[in-house]
Design a protein around this motif. Structure first.
Motif, PDB file in Angstrom:
ATOM      1  N   PRO A  88      -1.199 -11.621  -7.225  1.00 41.62           N
ATOM      2  CA  PRO A  88      -0.087 -11.865  -6.296  1.00 41.62           C
ATOM      3  C   PRO A  88       0.167 -10.628  -5.436  1.00 41.62           C
ATOM      4  CG  PRO A  88       0.736 -11.609  -8.540  1.00 41.62           C
ATOM      5  CD  PRO A  88      -0.762 -11.583  -8.621  1.00 41.62           C
ATOM      6  N   PHE A  89       0.549 -10.861  -4.193  1.00 46.11           N
ATOM      7  CA  PHE A  89       0.774  -9.737  -3.282  1.00 46.11           C
ATOM      8  C   PHE A  89       1.797 -10.117  -2.229  1.00 46.11           C
ATOM      9  CE2 PHE A  89      -2.778 -12.209  -1.682  1.00 46.11           C
ATOM     10  CZ  PHE A  89      -2.446 -12.394  -0.341  1.00 46.11           C
ATOM     11  N   GLU A  90       2.331  -9.097  -1.607  1.00 48.05           N
ATOM     12  CA  GLU A  90       3.175  -9.240  -0.422  1.00 48.05           C
ATOM     13  C   GLU A  90       2.627  -8.312   0.638  1.00 48.05           C
ATOM     14  OE1 GLU A  90       7.360  -8.593  -1.052  1.00 48.05           O
ATOM     15  OE2 GLU A  90       7.402  -9.919  -2.795  1.00 48.05           O
ATOM     16  N   VAL A  91       2.784  -8.700   1.890  1.00 47.47           N
ATOM     17  CA  VAL A  91       2.315  -7.896   3.022  1.00 47.47           C
ATOM     18  C   VAL A  91       3.501  -7.632   3.940  1.00 47.47           C
ATOM     19  CG1 VAL A  91       0.710  -7.798   4.969  1.00 47.47           C
ATOM     20  CG2 VAL A  91       0.047  -9.009   2.863  1.00 47.47           C
ATOM     21  N   HIS A  92       3.681  -6.369   4.325  1.00 47.86           N
ATOM     22  CA  HIS A  92       4.789  -5.991   5.198  1.00 47.86           C
ATOM     23  C   HIS A  92       4.352  -4.917   6.185  1.00 47.86           C
ATOM     24  CE1 HIS A  92       7.707  -8.110   2.691  1.00 47.86           C
ATOM     25  NE2 HIS A  92       7.095  -7.575   1.634  1.00 47.86           N
ATOM     26  N   ILE A  93       5.099  -4.810   7.274  1.00 47.03           N
ATOM     27  CA  ILE A  93       4.940  -3.701   8.214  1.00 47.03           C
ATOM     28  C   ILE A  93       6.139  -2.789   8.036  1.00 47.03           C
ATOM     29  CG2 ILE A  93       4.892  -3.002  10.644  1.00 47.03           C
ATOM     30  CD1 ILE A  93       3.587  -5.715  11.262  1.00 47.03           C
ATOM     31  N   MET A  94       5.844  -1.509   7.810  1.00 50.85           N
ATOM     32  CA  MET A  94       6.874  -0.476   7.720  1.00 50.85           C
ATOM     33  C   MET A  94       6.291   0.787   8.322  1.00 50.85           C
ATOM     34  SD  MET A  94       8.345  -1.026   3.918  1.00 50.85           S
ATOM     35  CE  MET A  94       8.735  -2.686   3.380  1.00 50.85           C
ATOM     36  N   SER A  95       7.132   1.558   8.927  1.00 52.95           N
ATOM     37  CA  SER A  95       6.661   2.778   9.570  1.00 52.95           C
ATOM     38  C   SER A  95       7.287   4.003   8.914  1.00 52.95           C
ATOM     39  CB  SER A  95       7.041   2.745  11.057  1.00 52.95           C
ATOM     40  OG  SER A  95       6.789   3.999  11.657  1.00 52.95           O
ATOM     41  N   ALA A  96       6.443   4.979   8.636  1.00 51.51           N
ATOM     42  CA  ALA A  96       6.946   6.239   8.092  1.00 51.51           C
ATOM     43  C   ALA A  96       7.837   6.958   9.095  1.00 51.51           C
ATOM     44  CB  ALA A  96       5.779   7.143   7.705  1.00 51.51           C
ATOM     45  N   HIS A  97       7.639   6.659  10.379  1.00 46.06           N
ATOM     46  CA  HIS A  97       8.367   7.368  11.424  1.00 46.06           C
ATOM     47  C   HIS A  97       9.462   6.529  12.078  1.00 46.06           C
ATOM     48  CE1 HIS A  97       4.288   9.186  11.198  1.00 46.06           C
ATOM     49  NE2 HIS A  97       5.049  10.234  10.970  1.00 46.06           N
ATOM     50  N   ARG A  98       9.235   5.233  12.218  1.00 43.50           N
ATOM     51  CA  ARG A  98      10.206   4.373  12.903  1.00 43.50           C
ATOM     52  C   ARG A  98      11.181   3.679  11.945  1.00 43.50           C
ATOM     53  NH1 ARG A  98       5.215   3.496  15.460  1.00 43.50           N
ATOM     54  NH2 ARG A  98       5.139   4.472  17.508  1.00 43.50           N
ATOM     55  N   THR A  99      10.737   3.449  10.708  1.00 44.40           N
ATOM     56  CA  THR A  99      11.620   2.826   9.707  1.00 44.40           C
ATOM     57  C   THR A  99      11.507   3.574   8.374  1.00 44.40           C
ATOM     58  OG1 THR A  99       9.930   1.212   9.041  1.00 44.40           O
ATOM     59  CG2 THR A  99      11.483   0.532  10.777  1.00 44.40           C
ATOM     60  N   PRO A 100      11.729   4.873   8.374  1.00 43.74           N
ATOM     61  CA  PRO A 100      11.541   5.641   7.134  1.00 43.74           C
ATOM     62  C   PRO A 100      12.485   5.211   6.010  1.00 43.74           C
ATOM     63  CG  PRO A 100      12.622   6.995   8.784  1.00 43.74           C
ATOM     64  CD  PRO A 100      12.177   5.729   9.473  1.00 43.74           C
ATOM     65  N   GLU A 101      13.706   4.806   6.352  1.00 48.63           N
ATOM     66  CA  GLU A 101      14.649   4.381   5.320  1.00 48.63           C
ATOM     67  C   GLU A 101      14.156   3.116   4.631  1.00 48.63           C
ATOM     68  OE1 GLU A 101      15.579   4.819   8.557  1.00 48.63           O
ATOM     69  OE2 GLU A 101      16.806   6.642   8.507  1.00 48.63           O
ATOM     70  N   ALA A 102      13.653   2.150   5.411  1.00 52.71           N
ATOM     71  CA  ALA A 102      13.142   0.895   4.836  1.00 52.71           C
ATOM     72  C   ALA A 102      11.935   1.165   3.944  1.00 52.71           C
ATOM     73  CB  ALA A 102      12.782  -0.084   5.948  1.00 52.71           C
ATOM     74  N   ALA A 103      11.041   2.029   4.391  1.00 62.77           N
ATOM     75  CA  ALA A 103       9.857   2.361   3.590  1.00 62.77           C
ATOM     76  C   ALA A 103      10.266   3.031   2.281  1.00 62.77           C
ATOM     77  CB  ALA A 103       8.914   3.260   4.390  1.00 62.77           C
ATOM     78  N   ALA A 104      11.186   3.965   2.365  1.00 62.89           N
ATOM     79  CA  ALA A 104      11.659   4.677   1.172  1.00 62.89           C
ATOM     80  C   ALA A 104      12.333   3.707   0.201  1.00 62.89           C
ATOM     81  CB  ALA A 104      12.615   5.797   1.560  1.00 62.89           C
ATOM     82  N   GLN A 105      13.174   2.820   0.716  1.00 58.44           N
ATOM     83  CA  GLN A 105      13.880   1.872  -0.145  1.00 58.44           C
ATOM     84  C   GLN A 105      12.909   0.888  -0.781  1.00 58.44           C
ATOM     85  OE1 GLN A 105      17.406   2.129  -0.676  1.00 58.44           O
ATOM     86  NE2 GLN A 105      16.595   1.034  -2.434  1.00 58.44           N
ATOM     87  N   PHE A 106      11.941   0.409  -0.005  1.00 60.34           N
ATOM     88  CA  PHE A 106      10.964  -0.529  -0.547  1.00 60.34           C
ATOM     89  C   PHE A 106      10.227   0.104  -1.723  1.00 60.34           C
ATOM     90  CE2 PHE A 106       6.849  -2.448  -1.059  1.00 60.34           C
ATOM     91  CZ  PHE A 106       7.124  -3.800  -1.004  1.00 60.34           C
ATOM     92  N   SER A 107       9.740   1.317  -1.553  1.00 59.21           N
ATOM     93  CA  SER A 107       8.968   1.941  -2.628  1.00 59.21           C
ATOM     94  C   SER A 107       9.853   2.342  -3.801  1.00 59.21           C
ATOM     95  CB  SER A 107       8.140   3.119  -2.113  1.00 59.21           C
ATOM     96  OG  SER A 107       8.975   4.123  -1.577  1.00 59.21           O
ATOM     97  N   ALA A 108      11.089   2.737  -3.538  1.00 53.76           N
ATOM     98  CA  ALA A 108      12.008   3.078  -4.630  1.00 53.76           C
ATOM     99  C   ALA A 108      12.294   1.861  -5.501  1.00 53.76           C
ATOM    100  CB  ALA A 108      13.309   3.642  -4.063  1.00 53.76           C
TER     101      ALA A 108
END
Length: 171
Positions: free
Chosen positions: A33-53
Protein backbone atom coordinates in the motif's frame (compact mmCIF):
# COMPACT_ATOMS: atom_id res chain seq x y z
CA UNK A 1 -0.51 -10.13 12.41
CA UNK A 2 -0.25 -6.35 12.20
CA UNK A 3 -1.43 -4.34 9.23
CA UNK A 4 1.13 -3.90 6.46
CA UNK A 5 2.97 -0.60 6.60
CA UNK A 6 2.43 1.87 3.77
CA UNK A 7 5.05 3.64 1.68
CA UNK A 8 4.78 7.37 1.13
CA UNK A 9 5.97 8.55 -2.28
CA UNK A 10 6.57 12.29 -2.06
CA UNK A 11 7.69 14.33 -5.03
CA UNK A 12 8.76 17.93 -5.04
CA UNK A 13 6.90 18.77 -8.24
CA UNK A 14 4.41 17.24 -10.64
CA UNK A 15 7.21 17.31 -13.22
CA UNK A 16 8.80 14.45 -11.21
CA UNK A 17 5.82 12.16 -11.87
CA UNK A 18 7.13 10.47 -15.05
CA UNK A 19 10.16 9.28 -13.06
CA UNK A 20 8.23 8.47 -9.87
CA UNK A 21 5.76 6.38 -11.89
CA UNK A 22 8.35 3.58 -11.89
CA UNK A 23 8.24 3.43 -8.08
CA UNK A 24 4.44 3.41 -8.11
CA UNK A 25 4.33 0.51 -10.58
CA UNK A 26 6.88 -1.44 -8.53
CA UNK A 27 5.06 -0.92 -5.23
CA UNK A 28 1.81 -2.02 -6.90
CA UNK A 29 3.53 -5.13 -8.29
CA UNK A 30 4.52 -6.12 -4.74
CA UNK A 31 1.03 -5.29 -3.40
CA UNK A 32 2.47 -2.72 -1.01
CA UNK A 33 0.00 0.00 0.00
CA UNK A 34 1.19 3.51 -0.77
CA UNK A 35 0.20 7.14 -1.01
CA UNK A 36 1.58 9.69 -3.46
CA UNK A 37 1.80 13.41 -2.69
CA UNK A 38 3.49 16.59 -3.87
CA UNK A 39 5.28 18.58 -1.19
CA UNK A 40 8.05 21.09 -1.47
CA UNK A 41 10.95 21.53 0.90
CA UNK A 42 10.98 25.20 -0.07
CA UNK A 43 7.38 26.13 -0.92
CA UNK A 44 5.53 23.99 1.65
CA UNK A 45 8.13 23.18 4.32
CA UNK A 46 5.56 23.11 7.13
CA UNK A 47 3.39 20.55 5.30
CA UNK A 48 6.41 18.37 4.53
CA UNK A 49 7.60 18.53 8.14
CA UNK A 50 4.14 17.72 9.51
CA UNK A 51 3.62 14.85 7.08
CA UNK A 52 6.89 13.18 8.06
CA UNK A 53 6.41 13.88 11.78
CA UNK A 54 3.06 12.06 11.60
CA UNK A 55 4.19 9.32 9.19
CA UNK A 56 4.70 6.55 11.75
CA UNK A 57 1.36 7.10 13.50
CA UNK A 58 -0.34 7.27 10.09
CA UNK A 59 0.87 3.77 9.21
CA UNK A 60 3.88 4.48 7.03
CA UNK A 61 7.00 2.34 7.24
CA UNK A 62 9.14 4.09 4.61
CA UNK A 63 9.13 7.43 2.82
CA UNK A 64 10.44 7.81 -0.73
CA UNK A 65 11.29 11.40 -1.64
CA UNK A 66 11.94 12.49 -5.22
CA UNK A 67 13.36 15.91 -5.97
CA UNK A 68 15.60 17.65 -8.46
CA UNK A 69 17.99 20.58 -8.41
CA UNK A 70 18.62 21.58 -4.76
CA UNK A 71 16.80 18.36 -3.71
CA UNK A 72 16.28 19.22 -0.06
CA UNK A 73 13.01 17.30 0.20
CA UNK A 74 14.42 13.98 1.43
CA UNK A 75 16.50 15.73 4.10
CA UNK A 76 13.57 17.82 5.32
CA UNK A 77 11.40 14.71 5.58
CA UNK A 78 14.18 12.74 7.31
CA UNK A 79 14.73 15.53 9.82
CA UNK A 80 11.18 15.13 11.13
CA UNK A 81 10.78 11.34 11.33
CA UNK A 82 12.47 8.21 12.57
CA UNK A 83 11.27 5.96 9.73
CA UNK A 84 13.61 5.32 6.79
CA UNK A 85 13.69 7.89 4.01
CA UNK A 86 14.90 7.00 0.52
CA UNK A 87 15.90 9.82 -1.80
CA UNK A 88 15.52 9.74 -5.56
CA UNK A 89 17.64 12.48 -7.14
CA UNK A 90 15.77 13.68 -10.22
CA UNK A 91 17.62 14.62 -13.38
CA UNK A 92 17.00 18.22 -14.34
CA UNK A 93 18.05 20.20 -17.35
CA UNK A 94 20.53 22.21 -15.30
CA UNK A 95 23.24 19.76 -14.18
CA UNK A 96 21.85 16.40 -15.37
CA UNK A 97 20.87 15.44 -11.82
CA UNK A 98 24.34 15.69 -10.30
CA UNK A 99 23.16 18.65 -8.21
CA UNK A 100 20.24 16.61 -6.88
CA UNK A 101 22.43 13.57 -6.24
CA UNK A 102 24.95 15.56 -4.22
CA UNK A 103 22.22 17.36 -2.26
CA UNK A 104 20.51 14.07 -1.44
CA UNK A 105 23.58 12.17 -0.25
CA UNK A 106 25.16 14.99 1.76
CA UNK A 107 23.09 14.63 4.93
CA UNK A 108 24.45 15.60 8.33
CA UNK A 109 25.09 13.02 11.06
CA UNK A 110 21.83 11.82 12.58
CA UNK A 111 19.69 12.60 9.52
CA UNK A 112 20.33 9.66 7.17
CA UNK A 113 18.79 9.42 3.73
CA UNK A 114 19.30 6.26 1.72
CA UNK A 115 19.88 7.36 -1.86
CA UNK A 116 19.42 5.54 -5.15
CA UNK A 117 20.75 6.47 -8.56
CA UNK A 118 19.63 9.55 -10.43
CA UNK A 119 16.06 8.79 -11.63
CA UNK A 120 16.29 5.42 -9.80
CA UNK A 121 12.62 5.21 -8.82
CA UNK A 122 12.27 1.45 -9.39
CA UNK A 123 15.20 0.74 -7.08
CA UNK A 124 13.82 3.15 -4.48
CA UNK A 125 10.61 1.13 -4.40
CA UNK A 126 12.48 -2.17 -4.24
CA UNK A 127 14.60 -0.84 -1.36
CA UNK A 128 11.41 0.25 0.42
CA UNK A 129 9.95 -3.23 -0.08
CA UNK A 130 13.16 -4.78 1.28
CA UNK A 131 12.92 -2.58 4.37
CA UNK A 132 9.30 -3.61 4.94
CA UNK A 133 10.22 -7.25 4.28
CA UNK A 134 12.40 -7.27 7.40
CA UNK A 135 9.18 -7.86 9.34
CA UNK A 136 6.95 -9.28 6.58
CA UNK A 137 7.64 -12.82 5.37
CA UNK A 138 5.18 -12.51 2.47
CA UNK A 139 7.14 -9.58 1.04
CA UNK A 140 10.42 -11.40 1.70
CA UNK A 141 9.16 -14.38 -0.32
CA UNK A 142 8.09 -12.12 -3.20
CA UNK A 143 11.53 -10.49 -3.24
CA UNK A 144 13.23 -13.90 -3.23
CA UNK A 145 11.06 -15.07 -6.12
CA UNK A 146 11.94 -11.95 -8.12
CA UNK A 147 15.67 -12.52 -7.51
CA UNK A 148 15.25 -16.07 -8.80
CA UNK A 149 13.39 -14.77 -11.88
CA UNK A 150 16.30 -12.41 -12.58
CA UNK A 151 18.81 -15.27 -12.25
CA UNK A 152 16.75 -17.44 -14.59
CA UNK A 153 16.52 -14.59 -17.09
CA UNK A 154 20.29 -14.11 -17.14
CA UNK A 155 20.84 -17.86 -17.56
CA UNK A 156 18.47 -17.92 -20.56
CA UNK A 157 20.23 -14.94 -22.12
CA UNK A 158 23.61 -16.61 -21.59
CA UNK A 159 22.33 -19.79 -23.22
CA UNK A 160 21.04 -17.80 -26.21
CA UNK A 161 24.28 -15.87 -26.61
CA UNK A 162 26.31 -19.10 -26.47
CA UNK A 163 24.21 -20.39 -29.35
CA UNK A 164 24.81 -17.20 -31.34
CA UNK A 165 28.56 -17.41 -30.68
CA UNK A 166 28.63 -21.02 -31.90
CA UNK A 167 26.68 -20.07 -35.02
CA UNK A 168 29.14 -17.24 -35.67
CA UNK A 169 32.14 -19.51 -35.16
CA UNK A 170 30.68 -22.20 -37.40
CA UNK A 171 29.76 -19.82 -40.24
Amino acid sequence: MSEQKKVAVIMGSDSDFPTVAGAIRTLKAYDVPFEVHIMSAHRTPEAAAQFSADARKNGFGVIIAAAGKAAHLAGVLAAHTTIPVIGIPIKSSTLDGLDALLATVQMPKGIPVATVAIDGADNAAILAVQMLALSDETLAAKLEAEKQNMKNGVAKKDEAIQQKVQELINS
